[in-house]
Design a protein around this motif. Structure first.
Motif, PDB file in Angstrom:
ATOM      1  N   GLY A 128     -25.631  16.586 -21.433  1.00 17.85           N
ATOM      2  CA  GLY A 128     -25.158  17.962 -21.485  1.00 17.85           C
ATOM      3  C   GLY A 128     -25.257  18.679 -20.162  1.00 17.85           C
ATOM      4  N   MET A 129     -25.312  17.935 -19.070  1.00 13.63           N
ATOM      5  CA  MET A 129     -25.424  18.516 -17.732  1.00 13.63           C
ATOM      6  C   MET A 129     -24.038  18.734 -17.132  1.00 13.63           C
ATOM      7  SD  MET A 129     -28.485  16.158 -16.178  1.00 13.63           S
ATOM      8  CE  MET A 129     -30.212  16.449 -16.581  1.00 13.63           C
ATOM      9  N   ALA A 130     -23.844  19.865 -16.469  1.00 13.76           N
ATOM     10  CA  ALA A 130     -22.565  20.168 -15.841  1.00 13.76           C
ATOM     11  C   ALA A 130     -22.473  19.471 -14.486  1.00 13.76           C
ATOM     12  CB  ALA A 130     -22.413  21.671 -15.652  1.00 13.76           C
ATOM     13  N   ALA A 131     -21.364  18.794 -14.246  1.00 18.36           N
ATOM     14  CA  ALA A 131     -21.129  18.173 -12.949  1.00 18.36           C
ATOM     15  C   ALA A 131     -20.709  19.229 -11.937  1.00 18.36           C
ATOM     16  CB  ALA A 131     -20.050  17.105 -13.067  1.00 18.36           C
ATOM     17  N   VAL A 132     -21.217  19.094 -10.717  1.00 19.97           N
ATOM     18  CA  VAL A 132     -20.858  20.000  -9.627  1.00 19.97           C
ATOM     19  C   VAL A 132     -19.788  19.345  -8.766  1.00 19.97           C
ATOM     20  CG1 VAL A 132     -21.680  21.207  -7.570  1.00 19.97           C
ATOM     21  CG2 VAL A 132     -23.128  21.076  -9.612  1.00 19.97           C
ATOM     22  N   ALA A 133     -18.653  20.010  -8.622  1.00 20.56           N
ATOM     23  CA  ALA A 133     -17.617  19.575  -7.691  1.00 20.56           C
ATOM     24  C   ALA A 133     -17.867  20.241  -6.346  1.00 20.56           C
ATOM     25  CB  ALA A 133     -16.240  19.959  -8.221  1.00 20.56           C
ATOM     26  N   VAL A 134     -17.444  19.602  -5.271  1.00 16.42           N
ATOM     27  CA  VAL A 134     -17.691  20.166  -3.944  1.00 16.42           C
ATOM     28  C   VAL A 134     -16.426  20.158  -3.105  1.00 16.42           C
ATOM     29  CG1 VAL A 134     -20.114  19.441  -3.955  1.00 16.42           C
ATOM     30  CG2 VAL A 134     -18.408  17.972  -2.889  1.00 16.42           C
ATOM     31  N   ASP A 135     -16.349  21.143  -2.219  1.00 15.47           N
ATOM     32  CA  ASP A 135     -15.351  21.140  -1.155  1.00 15.47           C
ATOM     33  C   ASP A 135     -16.107  20.993   0.152  1.00 15.47           C
ATOM     34  OD1 ASP A 135     -12.387  21.892  -0.283  1.00 15.47           O
ATOM     35  OD2 ASP A 135     -13.803  22.858   1.091  1.00 15.47           O
ATOM     36  N   MET A 136     -15.717  20.023   0.949  1.00 19.92           N
ATOM     37  CA  MET A 136     -16.361  19.781   2.237  1.00 19.92           C
ATOM     38  C   MET A 136     -15.392  19.006   3.117  1.00 19.92           C
ATOM     39  SD  MET A 136     -18.942  16.635   1.165  1.00 19.92           S
ATOM     40  CE  MET A 136     -19.557  16.492   2.843  1.00 19.92           C
ATOM     41  N   ASN A 137     -15.786  18.735   4.349  1.00 20.26           N
ATOM     42  CA  ASN A 137     -14.994  17.883   5.214  1.00 20.26           C
ATOM     43  C   ASN A 137     -14.825  16.520   4.541  1.00 20.26           C
ATOM     44  OD1 ASN A 137     -14.598  15.781   7.376  1.00 20.26           O
ATOM     45  ND2 ASN A 137     -14.435  17.627   8.603  1.00 20.26           N
ATOM     46  N   ARG A 138     -13.603  16.047   4.471  1.00 25.55           N
ATOM     47  CA  ARG A 138     -13.328  14.833   3.703  1.00 25.55           C
ATOM     48  C   ARG A 138     -13.215  13.575   4.554  1.00 25.55           C
ATOM     49  NH1 ARG A 138      -8.687  17.828   0.027  1.00 25.55           N
ATOM     50  NH2 ARG A 138     -10.062  19.481  -0.765  1.00 25.55           N
ATOM     51  N   SER A 139     -13.505  13.671   5.852  1.00 25.58           N
ATOM     52  CA  SER A 139     -13.278  12.546   6.752  1.00 25.58           C
ATOM     53  C   SER A 139     -14.551  11.800   7.124  1.00 25.58           C
ATOM     54  CB  SER A 139     -12.603  13.047   8.041  1.00 25.58           C
ATOM     55  OG  SER A 139     -13.476  13.920   8.747  1.00 25.58           O
ATOM     56  N   LEU A 140     -15.700  12.214   6.594  1.00 28.39           N
ATOM     57  CA  LEU A 140     -16.972  11.624   6.982  1.00 28.39           C
ATOM     58  C   LEU A 140     -17.386  10.525   6.006  1.00 28.39           C
ATOM     59  CD1 LEU A 140     -18.823  14.996   7.668  1.00 28.39           C
ATOM     60  CD2 LEU A 140     -17.648  13.549   9.332  1.00 28.39           C
ATOM     61  N   PRO A 141     -18.187   9.551   6.458  1.00 27.88           N
ATOM     62  CA  PRO A 141     -18.664   8.511   5.534  1.00 27.88           C
ATOM     63  C   PRO A 141     -19.462   9.078   4.368  1.00 27.88           C
ATOM     64  CG  PRO A 141     -19.041   7.875   7.818  1.00 27.88           C
ATOM     65  CD  PRO A 141     -18.598   9.298   7.852  1.00 27.88           C
ATOM     66  N   SER A 198     -18.856  11.962   2.914  1.00 28.27           N
ATOM     67  CA  SER A 198     -18.070  12.963   2.183  1.00 28.27           C
ATOM     68  C   SER A 198     -18.010  12.644   0.701  1.00 28.27           C
ATOM     69  CB  SER A 198     -16.646  13.035   2.741  1.00 28.27           C
ATOM     70  OG  SER A 198     -16.647  13.456   4.092  1.00 28.27           O
ATOM     71  N   ILE A 199     -18.224  13.675  -0.112  1.00 25.91           N
ATOM     72  CA  ILE A 199     -18.102  13.539  -1.558  1.00 25.91           C
ATOM     73  C   ILE A 199     -16.635  13.734  -1.933  1.00 25.91           C
ATOM     74  CG2 ILE A 199     -18.914  14.380  -3.793  1.00 25.91           C
ATOM     75  CD1 ILE A 199     -21.110  13.233  -1.990  1.00 25.91           C
TER      76      ILE A 199
END
Length: 299
Positions: A182-195, A197-198
């Motif tokens: 029942g845990m909510a997943a956290v989505a992220v916005d970040m730089n997408r070019s790094l090893p 990167s989420i």
């Protein structure tokens, strides 16, 4: 259609306080929180990661904010497997997460510290931001199971910092794992070019809540100073791509928390203000009035 609540990952950050965003006469502890809560309906308590939250502060936070305002509280570092300074441990306890007695006491202190927010209906979630070295696997899943047992009945959100949790071959298992607790997943916005990167995925794992955290798109993520890691000012082009994703989340959950963590100067509050505008929301400027959380006009 669920509500979309937009805010920032701190209202006391030193860079924000020094930026001039808080007007004269609203720069003391009470004034800052009241000023913030007139403009946003949610905030993340970042300080609770660095030191255990206190009951008195939680009670004051609830008293100083309008009805409907909620706090997302970041879990204390020892509880998420991060290094913890002995100086912030209660009563001289060692910062040893392997000692069951120490863990029991720290969990009890954390639980007591957030109790006034829970009792007042102001606890939006407790954020467990796990370290980047927590890789998927049996040991990590056992750690997650222990956290789930300790937080039973709490609203919990989970942010994984190792990208493997959300890679294609693993993503469905991760989603099912969090959903089972029942845990909510956290989505992220970040730089997408790094090893490190989420992936910018938006899994729904709880019918009650989804959380999206905007870390900024600095290439210094994971290195350099805090200012280097979070120095990024979002423009409309970067934010507008998230608008349909946020509406999609709101169609599947009761509440979406959108939190800006690019805490460098006033960049986080400006990003949050821009996102409110793009969502068709407007802050309430009158004392004691919760900012409006508008629904999409065609929804």
């Amino acid at each position: 259609m669920g509500d979309i609540l937009v805010g920032t990952c701190s209202w006391t950050d030193r860079e924000l306080v020094g930026s001039g965003w808080y007007p004269r006469g609203r720069r003391d502890a009470e004034g800052r929180l009241r000023h913030y809560a007139e403009r946003f309906p949610v905030v993340e308590v970042d300080a609770s990661y660095y030191a255990l939250p206190g009951e008195r502060n939680s009670r004051l936070w609830a008293e100083r904010t309008p009805d409907g305002f909620v706090f997302d509280v970041k879990a204390f570092s020892l509880l998420t497997g991060h290094p913890t300074r002995g100086a912030v441990m209660p009563d001289g306890l060692p910062a040893d997460s392997r000692d069951p007695a120490v863990l029991d006491e720290v969990w009890a202190r954390f639980r007591a510290g957030i109790a006034p927010l829970r009792e007042a209906g102001r606890l939006g979630s407790v954020l467990f931001q796990f370290p980047p070295w927590l890789r998927p696997g049996p040991r990590a899943e056992e750690f997650l199971a222990q956290c789930a047992e300790r937080t039973r009945g709490w609203p919990v959100a989970v942010e994984f910092r190792h990208p493997a949790w959300w890679l294609d071959e693993r993503a469905e298992h991760t989603r099912a794992l969090l959903a089972g607790y029942g845990m909510a997943a956290v989505a992220v916005d970040m730089n997408r070019s790094l090893p490190s990167s989420i992936p910018p995925v938006t899994p729904v794992t709880s019918p009650r809540l989804s959380v999206v955290r905007f870390h900024g798109r600095s290439t210094a993520w994971g290195t350099g100073s805090k200012e280097d890691r979070f120095r990024h000012a979002y423009d409309d082009a970067e934010l507008v791509e998230w608008v349909p994703r946020l509406w999609s989340l709101a169609e599947r959950v009761e509440e979406v928390h959108v939190l800006f963590n690019n805490c460098c100067g006033d960049a986080a509050v400006r990003g949050a203000e821009a996102m409110q505008r793009l969502l068709g929301q407007s802050p309430a400027l009158a004392e004691g009035v919760t900012p409006s959380v508008n629904k999409r006009l065609d929804g």
